[in-house]
Design a protein around this motif. Structure first.
Motif, PDB file in Angstrom:
ATOM      1  N   ILE A 256       0.947  -1.293  -0.209  1.00  0.00           N
ATOM      2  CA  ILE A 256       0.302   0.112   0.134  1.00  0.00           C
ATOM      3  C   ILE A 256       0.895   1.341  -0.104  1.00  0.00           C
ATOM      4  N   TYR A 257       1.852   1.293   0.726  1.00  0.00           N
ATOM      5  CA  TYR A 257       2.714   2.400   0.952  1.00  0.00           C
ATOM      6  C   TYR A 257       3.487   2.599  -0.370  1.00  0.00           C
ATOM      7  N   GLY A 258       4.207   1.471  -0.965  1.00  0.00           N
ATOM      8  CA  GLY A 258       5.114   1.521  -1.986  1.00  0.00           C
ATOM      9  C   GLY A 258       4.329   2.127  -3.084  1.00  0.00           C
ATOM     10  N   TYR A 259       3.063   1.668  -3.302  1.00  0.00           N
ATOM     11  CA  TYR A 259       2.469   1.964  -4.684  1.00  0.00           C
ATOM     12  C   TYR A 259       1.893   3.564  -4.494  1.00  0.00           C
ATOM     13  N   THR A 260       1.433   4.007  -3.334  1.00  0.00           N
ATOM     14  CA  THR A 260       1.085   5.145  -3.261  1.00  0.00           C
ATOM     15  C   THR A 260       2.197   6.104  -3.266  1.00  0.00           C
ATOM     16  N   MET A 261       3.414   5.961  -2.766  1.00  0.00           N
ATOM     17  CA  MET A 261       4.418   6.589  -2.897  1.00  0.00           C
ATOM     18  C   MET A 261       4.842   6.577  -4.498  1.00  0.00           C
ATOM     19  N   VAL A 316       0.459   1.456   7.169  1.00  0.00           N
ATOM     20  CA  VAL A 316      -0.800   1.508   6.419  1.00  0.00           C
ATOM     21  C   VAL A 316      -1.394   2.767   6.995  1.00  0.00           C
ATOM     22  N   ALA A 317      -1.392   3.090   8.145  1.00  0.00           N
ATOM     23  CA  ALA A 317      -1.802   4.452   8.552  1.00  0.00           C
ATOM     24  C   ALA A 317      -1.117   5.588   7.843  1.00  0.00           C
ATOM     25  N   SER A 318       0.187   5.405   7.605  1.00  0.00           N
ATOM     26  CA  SER A 318       0.956   6.547   7.180  1.00  0.00           C
ATOM     27  C   SER A 318       0.643   6.498   5.411  1.00  0.00           C
ATOM     28  N   ALA A 319       0.453   5.547   5.034  1.00  0.00           N
ATOM     29  CA  ALA A 319       0.280   5.577   3.509  1.00  0.00           C
ATOM     30  C   ALA A 319      -1.025   5.830   3.322  1.00  0.00           C
ATOM     31  N   CYS A 320      -1.984   5.864   4.116  1.00  0.00           N
ATOM     32  CA  CYS A 320      -3.506   6.199   4.170  1.00  0.00           C
ATOM     33  C   CYS A 320      -3.698   7.497   4.082  1.00  0.00           C
ATOM     34  N   VAL A 321      -2.853   8.236   4.721  1.00  0.00           N
ATOM     35  CA  VAL A 321      -2.942   9.686   4.982  1.00  0.00           C
ATOM     36  C   VAL A 321      -2.653  10.294   3.597  1.00  0.00           C
ATOM     37  N   GLU A 322      -1.496   9.711   3.078  1.00  0.00           N
ATOM     38  CA  GLU A 322      -1.093  10.208   1.414  1.00  0.00           C
ATOM     39  C   GLU A 322      -2.069   9.654   0.523  1.00  0.00           C
ATOM     40  N   LEU A 323      -2.826   8.521   0.682  1.00  0.00           N
ATOM     41  CA  LEU A 323      -3.768   7.944  -0.360  1.00  0.00           C
ATOM     42  C   LEU A 323      -4.943   8.936  -0.184  1.00  0.00           C
ATOM     43  N   TYR A 335      -9.110   5.566   8.881  1.00  0.00           N
ATOM     44  CA  TYR A 335      -8.200   4.556   9.217  1.00  0.00           C
ATOM     45  C   TYR A 335      -7.091   5.266  10.248  1.00  0.00           C
ATOM     46  N   SER A 336      -6.462   6.020   9.182  1.00  0.00           N
ATOM     47  CA  SER A 336      -5.071   6.578   9.811  1.00  0.00           C
ATOM     48  C   SER A 336      -5.567   7.362  11.307  1.00  0.00           C
ATOM     49  N   LYS A 337      -6.486   7.763  11.528  1.00  0.00           N
ATOM     50  CA  LYS A 337      -6.824   8.636  12.527  1.00  0.00           C
ATOM     51  C   LYS A 337      -7.292   7.632  13.588  1.00  0.00           C
ATOM     52  N   LYS A 338      -7.893   6.522  13.213  1.00  0.00           N
ATOM     53  CA  LYS A 338      -8.146   5.606  14.185  1.00  0.00           C
ATOM     54  C   LYS A 338      -7.049   4.654  14.816  1.00  0.00           C
ATOM     55  N   VAL A 339      -6.042   4.663  14.003  1.00  0.00           N
ATOM     56  CA  VAL A 339      -4.806   4.146  14.320  1.00  0.00           C
ATOM     57  C   VAL A 339      -3.876   4.687  15.418  1.00  0.00           C
ATOM     58  N   VAL A 340      -3.871   6.161  15.028  1.00  0.00           N
ATOM     59  CA  VAL A 340      -3.197   6.972  16.044  1.00  0.00           C
ATOM     60  C   VAL A 340      -3.853   7.182  17.322  1.00  0.00           C
ATOM     61  N   GLN A 386       5.747   9.180  11.728  1.00  0.00           N
ATOM     62  CA  GLN A 386       5.436   9.791  10.160  1.00  0.00           C
ATOM     63  C   GLN A 386       3.939   9.979  10.117  1.00  0.00           C
ATOM     64  N   THR A 387       3.100   9.095  10.869  1.00  0.00           N
ATOM     65  CA  THR A 387       1.640   9.441  10.607  1.00  0.00           C
ATOM     66  C   THR A 387       1.324  10.406  11.298  1.00  0.00           C
ATOM     67  N   LEU A 388       2.012  10.780  12.505  1.00  0.00           N
ATOM     68  CA  LEU A 388       1.642  12.040  12.976  1.00  0.00           C
ATOM     69  C   LEU A 388       1.966  13.363  12.538  1.00  0.00           C
ATOM     70  N   LEU A 389       3.049  13.233  11.628  1.00  0.00           N
ATOM     71  CA  LEU A 389       3.517  14.472  10.982  1.00  0.00           C
ATOM     72  C   LEU A 389       2.506  14.470   9.615  1.00  0.00           C
ATOM     73  N   ARG A 390       2.088  13.321   8.994  1.00  0.00           N
ATOM     74  CA  ARG A 390       1.368  13.487   7.834  1.00  0.00           C
ATOM     75  C   ARG A 390      -0.184  13.982   8.248  1.00  0.00           C
TER      76      ARG A 390
END
Length: 395
Positions: A256-261, A316-323, A335-340, A386-390
Motif C-alpha cells: 500500500i505504501y509503496g504504490y502510493t509513493m 498502513v496508517a501513514s500510507a493512507c494519509v497520503e492516499l 483509518y489513519s486517525k483510528k490507528v493514531v 510519520q503518521t503524526l506528521l502527515r
C-alpha cells in the motif's frame, strides 16, 4: 518546552481513551494530558540512548530483557535515526536535531554496500529525513551515491531489483514486496541529480511487481522468485507469513505504501489503483480488529488469540494519509486517525518507567525465524511518527 498536546489540538482529537477490540474489557486509560505526558516521556527515552555506531537499537526482547543492537549493515539501522529527525519535526526541540545530526553520519558507510536491497530503509530513513529537516548538500551526496549502488542490483531481463542474496540453493532471483519501499530513494535521486536512470529503474520495478505479486482479492505474496534465464516467475511464497497463500499484514502495508509513493513520483494511475485495491483489502478485512491494529497475519488460524502487529498498522496508517490526499476517500483518513487514536493509548505505548529507546509495544518481526514476535520494534515507531506528521499537514 514544546508540548505534544499541540499535535493533538491540530489533529482535533478530543479524547484519547483506548480503543479495544471485540471481547475485551473496555476501561479508561487516563485523560488527554496524561497520554501527552506519556508520549513525551517515550520521546525522551530515545534522546537518552548513547551514541554507538555498532548499537543502533532495533528491538527489545522481553525474554532476555535486552535491547537488540545492530550495526549500520542491518536493514533497520536507519529507523532510529529517522525517529530522532521526526521527533525534532514534531516538537521543534533542537536537542533531537542535534542528536540526529550525530547519529546520521554513522550510516554513511552503507552508501557503497551493494550486497543489499535495503538501501532505502537504511539510508533514506536517515539521510532522507536529514535532508528534509536540515538541507545539507552532504546528505544529498550520500543519497545519490546510495541510489547508484542500489541500481546495480537491477536486472533488466527480469525488470526488478534483486532482494535477498541468501537461500541461493532455493531461489535464483528473489524479489520481496518490501522492496517497493526502497524505490523512494531512486525516485528522489533523480530529482536531486537530474539522472533519469534511477526513476526509470524504479518505475520498471514497480511495473513488474504489480504484474506478478498480487492476488485477485488485492492481497500480495511476500516473495517471488524469478528465473534468471527466462525472466519468468518460478515460485510465489510468503516467507514471513503463516503460509505461502496467507496475507501477511506487514507485507500488505509495504504494498500500500509503496504504490502510493510510486504514484506520488509518477502520477501513473495504475499505481494509484494498485494502492487503493490493497488498501481496501486491508482496512475492510473482516478479521481487522475494531481498533485498527491488525493481527500479524490475516490468515493465522488462531485469531483472535495471536499477536497484533503495531508496525503493520502504522505503515498502513501513514500510507493512507497520503492516499487520502490523492483520492479524498474518507475511509483512508479515518483509518489513519483510528490507528493514531489507538496507538496513543497505554495499551500500545510503553510505560514511562521502561527506559528502552522505543515508543510502542506489540510489533511483530519474523515468523520464519520465530524472532521479534510481539515486541517493541524500531520501525513501528518510525511509521507512527510519520503518521503524526502527515496528519498534521493533511487536516
Amino acid at each position: 518546552m514544546h508540548k505534544i498536546s499541540l499535535i493533538i489540538f491540530i489533529l482535533g482529537f478530543a479524547c484519547l481513551s483506548a480503543c479495544k477490540s471485540k471481547g475485551e474489557n473496555k476501561k479508561s486509560h487516563g485523560n488527554e494530558m496524561e497520554i501527552d505526558s506519556l508520549l513525551q516521556k517515550r520521546f525522551t527515552r530515545l534522546l537518552d540512548y548513547n551514541i554507538d555506531s555498532l548499537a543502533f537499537p532495533r528491538s527489545y526482547s522481553y525474554k532476555t530483557g535486552e535491547i537488540k543492537k545492530v550495526s549500520s549493515r542491518d536493514w533497520t539501522s536507519g529507523f532510529f535515526v529517522g525517529n530522532l529527525w521526526q521527533i525534532y519535526a514534531i516538537t521543534g526541540d533542537e536537542a533531537y536535531k542535534e542528536r540526529a545530526e550525530q547519529w546520521t553520519p554513522l550510516i554513511e558507510r552503507e552508501k557503497d554496500n551493494g550486497k543489499t536491497h535495503d538501501m532505502g530503509f537504511k539510508v533514506f530513513s536517515s539521510f532522507g529525513n536529514g535532508l528534509k529537516f536540515n538541507g545539507s548538500p552532504y546528505y544529498e551526496e550520500v543519497l545519490i551515491q546510495s541510489a547508484k549502488t542500489l541500481s546495480t542490483r537491477f536486472n533488466d531481463k527480469i525488470g526488478s531489483i534483486r532482494s535477498w542474496d541468501f537461500n541461493k540453493d532455493i531461489w535464483q532471483f528473489p524479489v520481496i514486496i518490501d522492496n517497493m519501499m526502497n524505490l523512494e530513494l531512486l525516485f528522489e535521486a533523480t530529482k536531486l541529480s537530474g539522472d533519469s536512470l534511477y526513476h526509470e529503474i524504479a518505475v520498471k520495478h514497480a511495473e513488474t511487481t504489480m504484474k506478478n505479486h498480487f492476488r485477485s482479492d488485492g492481497s500480495t505474496w511476500h516473495v517471488l522468485d524469478y528465473d534468471t534465464i527466462s525472466g519468468q516467475v518460478r515460485m510465489k511464497v510468503t516467507h514471513q507469513g503463516i503460509h505461502d497463500n496467507s496475507a501477511w499484514a506487514r507485507g500488505q502495508g509495504w504494498a500500500i505504501y509503496g504504490y502510493t509513493m510510486a504514484y506520488r513520483y509518477t502520477k501513473d494511475q495504475r499505481f494509484l489503483n494498485r494502492a487503493k485495491a490493497t488498501a481496501d483489502f486491508f482496512i475492510n478485512h473482516k478479521k481487522l480488529p475494531e481498533d485498527g491494529i491488525p493481527y500479524w497475519d490475516f490468515d493465522d488460524p488462531n485469531i483472535p488469540n495471536v499477536s497484533r502487529d503495531v508496525s503493520a498498522g502504522a505503515i498502513v496508517a501513514s500510507a493512507c494519509v497520503e492516499l487520502y490526499g490523492y483520492t479524498r476517500n474518507e475511509a483512508y483518513i479515518n483509518y489513519s486517525k483510528k490507528v493514531v487514536h489507538s496507538l496513543k493509548s497505554i495499551k500500545y505505548i510503553l510505560p514511562p518507567e521502561n527506559t528502552i529507546p522505543f515508543i510502542l509495544d506489540h510489533s511483530f518481526g519474523d515468523w520464519s525465524k520465530k524472532s521479534e514476535m510481539d515486541e517493541p520494534i524500531v520501525y513501528g515507531d518510525y511509521y507512527f511518527l510519520q503518521t503524526l506528521l502527515r496528519l498534521r499537514v493533511e487536516k
